[in-house]
Write a protein that holds these residues in place. Structure first.
Motif, short mmCIF file in Angstrom:
data_model
loop_
_atom_site.label_atom_id
_atom_site.label_comp_id
_atom_site.label_asym_id
_atom_site.label_seq_id
_atom_site.Cartn_x
_atom_site.Cartn_y
_atom_site.Cartn_z
N ALA A 14 0.74 -1.63 0.07
CA ALA A 14 0.54 0.22 -0.31
C ALA A 14 0.69 1.06 -0.29
O ALA A 14 0.25 2.35 -0.27
N ALA A 15 1.78 0.85 0.44
CA ALA A 15 2.89 1.83 0.56
C ALA A 15 3.25 2.66 -0.80
O ALA A 15 3.62 3.78 -0.63
N VAL A 16 3.42 1.47 -1.15
CA VAL A 16 4.17 1.62 -2.39
C VAL A 16 2.94 2.22 -3.45
O VAL A 16 3.48 3.74 -4.66
N VAL A 17 2.01 2.23 -3.24
CA VAL A 17 0.67 2.26 -4.05
C VAL A 17 0.54 3.66 -3.97
O VAL A 17 0.69 4.50 -5.15
N THR A 18 0.73 4.12 -2.69
CA THR A 18 0.37 5.73 -2.10
C THR A 18 1.35 6.45 -3.09
O THR A 18 1.41 7.77 -3.39
N SER A 19 2.48 5.88 -3.58
CA SER A 19 3.78 6.63 -4.40
C SER A 19 4.16 6.71 -5.19
O SER A 19 4.98 7.19 -5.77
N THR A 20 3.47 5.90 -5.72
CA THR A 20 2.77 5.15 -7.49
C THR A 20 1.87 6.43 -8.39
O THR A 20 0.53 6.72 -8.05
N PRO A 21 3.00 7.10 -9.06
CA PRO A 21 1.92 8.17 -9.87
C PRO A 21 0.79 7.54 -10.56
O PRO A 21 -0.02 8.01 -10.49
N THR A 22 0.93 6.62 -10.66
CA THR A 22 0.17 5.89 -11.45
C THR A 22 -1.08 5.28 -11.29
O THR A 22 -2.45 4.78 -11.60
N ALA A 23 -1.13 4.99 -9.51
CA ALA A 23 -1.92 4.51 -8.84
C ALA A 23 -2.53 5.52 -8.16
O ALA A 23 -3.40 5.39 -6.64
N ASP A 24 -2.70 7.29 -8.48
CA ASP A 24 -3.08 7.94 -7.21
C ASP A 24 -4.78 8.02 -7.72
O ASP A 24 -5.12 7.76 -8.91
N ALA A 25 -5.46 8.67 -6.91
CA ALA A 25 -6.60 8.26 -6.36
C ALA A 25 -7.62 8.92 -7.32
O ALA A 25 -8.79 9.51 -7.82
N GLY A 26 -6.67 10.27 -7.86
CA GLY A 26 -7.41 10.72 -8.42
C GLY A 26 -7.22 11.30 -9.95
O GLY A 26 -7.91 12.19 -11.22
N GLU A 27 -6.83 10.40 -9.83
CA GLU A 27 -6.38 9.31 -11.56
C GLU A 27 -8.11 8.66 -12.69
O GLU A 27 -8.60 9.38 -12.26
N ALA A 28 -8.24 9.76 -13.34
CA ALA A 28 -9.51 10.05 -14.35
C ALA A 28 -10.05 8.65 -14.43
O ALA A 28 -9.50 8.33 -14.87
N GLU A 29 -11.37 8.94 -14.10
CA GLU A 29 -12.28 7.37 -14.12
C GLU A 29 -11.87 6.94 -15.48
O GLU A 29 -12.49 7.32 -16.87
N PRO A 30 -11.39 5.34 -16.18
CA PRO A 30 -12.09 4.81 -16.83
C PRO A 30 -13.05 5.05 -17.26
O PRO A 30 -14.16 4.57 -16.61
N SER A 31 -13.74 4.93 -18.43
CA SER A 31 -14.88 5.37 -19.21
C SER A 31 -14.96 2.95 -19.81
O SER A 31 -14.51 2.71 -19.96
N PRO A 32 -16.39 3.09 -20.43
CA PRO A 32 -16.60 1.67 -21.15
C PRO A 32 -15.88 2.27 -21.89
O PRO A 32 -16.61 0.89 -23.26
N ASP A 33 -15.62 3.15 -22.66
CA ASP A 33 -14.90 3.62 -24.17
C ASP A 33 -13.32 3.32 -23.96
O ASP A 33 -12.91 3.61 -24.56
N SER A 34 -12.96 2.50 -22.39
CA SER A 34 -11.97 3.08 -22.27
C SER A 34 -10.65 1.49 -23.07
O SER A 34 -11.60 0.79 -23.62
N PRO A 35 -9.74 1.80 -23.62
CA PRO A 35 -9.29 0.30 -24.15
C PRO A 35 -9.50 -1.03 -23.75
O PRO A 35 -9.57 -2.04 -24.03
N GLN A 36 -9.40 -0.64 -22.24
CA GLN A 36 -9.11 -2.11 -21.58
C GLN A 36 -10.97 -2.46 -21.78
O GLN A 36 -11.00 -3.57 -21.94
N ALA A 37 -11.48 -1.85 -22.13
CA ALA A 37 -12.78 -2.20 -22.48
C ALA A 37 -13.69 -2.83 -23.48
O ALA A 37 -14.93 -2.96 -24.09
N ASN A 38 -12.50 -2.84 -24.29
CA ASN A 38 -12.93 -3.65 -26.35
C ASN A 38 -13.35 -5.14 -26.02
O ASN A 38 -12.99 -5.85 -25.02
N ASP A 39 -13.66 -5.50 -27.21
CA ASP A 39 -14.46 -6.65 -27.27
C ASP A 39 -12.88 -7.33 -27.16
O ASP A 39 -12.09 -7.58 -28.66
#
Length: 567
Positions: A14-39
């Motif tokens: 968890a300490a690693v998480v909080t110090s990692t930029p990519t794990a910031d709670a303020g990161e934009a919320e992924p949406s259903p059109d995000s790459p991960q959501a593709n077929d």
């Protein structure tokens, strides 16, 4: 529950998480059109015979309760560590590890069949179909083949099937080894947790949970399946089982065969002397028996459907129990009942303000089919919305294939109760002398013995008509005063309060009122009536003024005015 060492490792993560930029709670919320959501297909499509997750065998030493579900121990530990890590870094998200397990079950059956190791890595890589637009989404290469070994197109990778570009943003170090590898289930589970919690989501909210899963795979069937497994894990209990071995899956590219090893023939050495051959007798030929054709072994029957038992329309009243019991039946491919199958009943699209199952008060319930293949849910209790509403009850069976039955629920508005009785709250006799008044008379309106608020009563001083048959409003006797202070013998009262009660306004009796019994009728618009007797007694005689006491004083004598003397 995590052991102390595992929990300590999770909190370190968890300490690693909080110090990692990519794990910031303020990161934009992924949406259903995000790459991960593709077929992006499903890793299991390439590996058709993966192991399922049955209940641990009796005597396996896992200490698992009967009916619990088995998850490979390393995968289970990874999901729980990820939950603890995210809870420490993003406490408002309320991520349940069972959600990660549901995704892991759908994506790779918890890396079963790939040779899951204790450190979270796998013997064989887990890669989804090539995303070249042929049957799936088209996603050009974003990682130069670093994770998916494809420099032209992307593939989903690892136990949680991350698109490489998604991993570039949400990749995490779940086991604290200093690297972020989507092929390691510890890293992948934590990355998935952070992705689902992005944008300050609160996953205890059903709508936000729904959006989070859609952003992982924009498919309603996918959402339903993940939620089904999550609820099954929450309700049935989970036990860690030994990591299964890797399956016998090809490791070479399609269309190639392994080159057989070269062999060196041994040199031939003749014997020193030639033996004299013994003549071989000619055997008597025997007829060759005709082999009987072998009968093919029929395949074992599999679960082949889920059917409704009884009506699929559920009707109820706001805030009350339904009378119909939601029931389904699972059947096998040979038409026989499918026993001991898990069925998840879930309330969806509810507009009634909270329809739940009686007993535990939850909006979902997990049941097992009996020997006849039948699974039954508890009675539903409609939400309290007085305007009524509707909802869908989905019963789903998850396994190699998913089957479901949908029930439609209609909730009628709660009817406004109508009073069926009017009573006094006191048994004190109503009696007053003429020239006085009746005060503090309290009334109660009820329906089937329960107070009814908002009942409007009409109060009237009545007498029998000339035929002695009907009550009519009297012209004399006790009276009320209207808002202008005018004398009236019929008055519409204010509605009864929340407790069904009302106190009558003051009822006056003139001093000229003849002693006797008068009648006060109280009635509702629906015709419910109550007649009270009012006793007016004779006005008390006036009290005479008290007689004077003591000796009266003599009237004062006039004082003579002296006559003036003439000079």
């Amino acid at each position: 529950m995590l052991c102390t060492a595992a929990l300590a490792a999770s909190l370190t993560t968890a300490a690693v998480v909080t110090s990692t930029p990519t794990a910031d709670a303020g990161e934009a919320e992924p949406s259903p059109d995000s790459p991960q959501a593709n077929d992006r297909g499903n890793a299991r499509l390439d590996l058709p015979d993966l192991v399922s997750d049955p209940a641990p065998a009796a005597g396996s030493g896992t200490g698992a309760p009967e009916g619990s579900v088995g998850i490979p121990g390393t995968a289970l530990d990874a999901y729980k560590r990820a939950e603890a890590s995210v809870a420490a870094a993003l406490p408002n998200c309320k991520l349940p590890w069972q959600l990660l397990a549901g995704i892991g079950r759908i994506e790779s059956v918890h890396a079963s069949g790939y040779g899951l190791k204790a450190d979270g890595s796998t013997e064989k890589p887990i890669r989804g179909p090539r995303l070249d637009g042929n049957g799936f989404a088209e996603i050009r290469d974003t990682d130069k083949g670093e994770w998916d070994a494809d420099t032209e197109y992307d593939r989903a990778v690892g136990p949680m099937q991350f698109i490489p570009s998604t991993w570039a943003t949400w990749g995490a170090d779940g086991n604290g080894d200093g690297t972020r590898n989507p092929n390691n289930i510890y890293d992948a589970a934590l990355g998935a947790g952070l992705y689902l919690c992005a944008g300050d989501r609160n996953l205890s909210d059903a709508a936000q949970l729904d959006r989070a899963i859609l952003s992982y795979n924009n498919s309603r069937a996918y959402v339903n399946s993940v939620l089904g497994w999550m609820r099954q894990y929450q309700a049935s209990g989970v036990a860690g089982v030994p990591n299964p071995p890797a399956g016998n899956y090809p490791t070479q590219p399609p269309g190639t065969l392994p080159t057989p090893p070269a062999t060196t023939p041994s040199p031939y050495t003749p014997p020193a002397t030639r033996p004299t051959p013994t003549p071989t007798p000619t055997p008597t030929p025997k007829p060759t028996p005709t082999p009987e054709p072998s009968k093919p072994t029929p395949p074992a029957p599999t679960v082949d459907g889920l059917q409704a038992v009884g009506a699929t329309e559920l009707k109820g009243e706001a805030g009350e129990l339904f009378t119909a019991v939601p029931t389904v039946k699972a059947v096998l491919s040979d038409g026989k009942p499918a026993a001991n199958q898990t069925v998840v009943f879930a309330v969806e699209g509810d507009t009634t303000g909270g329809t739940v199952f009686s007993g535990d008060g939850k909006d979902h319930f997990v049941a097992r089919t009996d020997a006849q293949g039948v699974a039954t849910a508890p009675l539903l209790k409609a939400g309290p919305n007085e305007k009524g509403g509707s909802f869908t009850l989905r019963a789903a069976l998850y396994g190699a294939r998913a089957f479901e039955v949908k029930f439609t629920g209609t909730v009628a508005p709660k009817p406004v109760p109508v009073a069926d009785a009017i009573t006094r709250t006191s048994e004190k006799v109503l009696e007053t002398p003429a020239g006085s008044s009746f005060t503090g008379v309290e009334l109660l309106t009820t329906a089937k013995g329960k107070p009814v608020a908002g009942t409007v009563l009409t109060a009237e001083i009545v007498v029998k008509d000339a035929k002695g048959e009907e009550w009519v409003v009297a012209g004399t006797g006790p009276y009320f005063k209207d808002k202008d202070g005018k004398e009236v013998r019929s008055l519409v009262l204010a509605p009864t309060d929340a407790a069904g009660k009302i106190v009558l306004p003051e009822l006056f009796t003139p001093a000229t009122t003849a002693p006797g019994t008068y009648h006060l009728r109280l009635r509702t618009a629906e015709g419910v009536a109550k007649v009270l007797d009012l006793t007016v007694t004779k006005a008390p005689a006036p009290t005479p003024a008290p007689a004077p006491t003591g000796t009266p004083k003599a009237p004062a004598q006039p004082t003579a005015t002296p006559t003036a003397r003439k000079a």
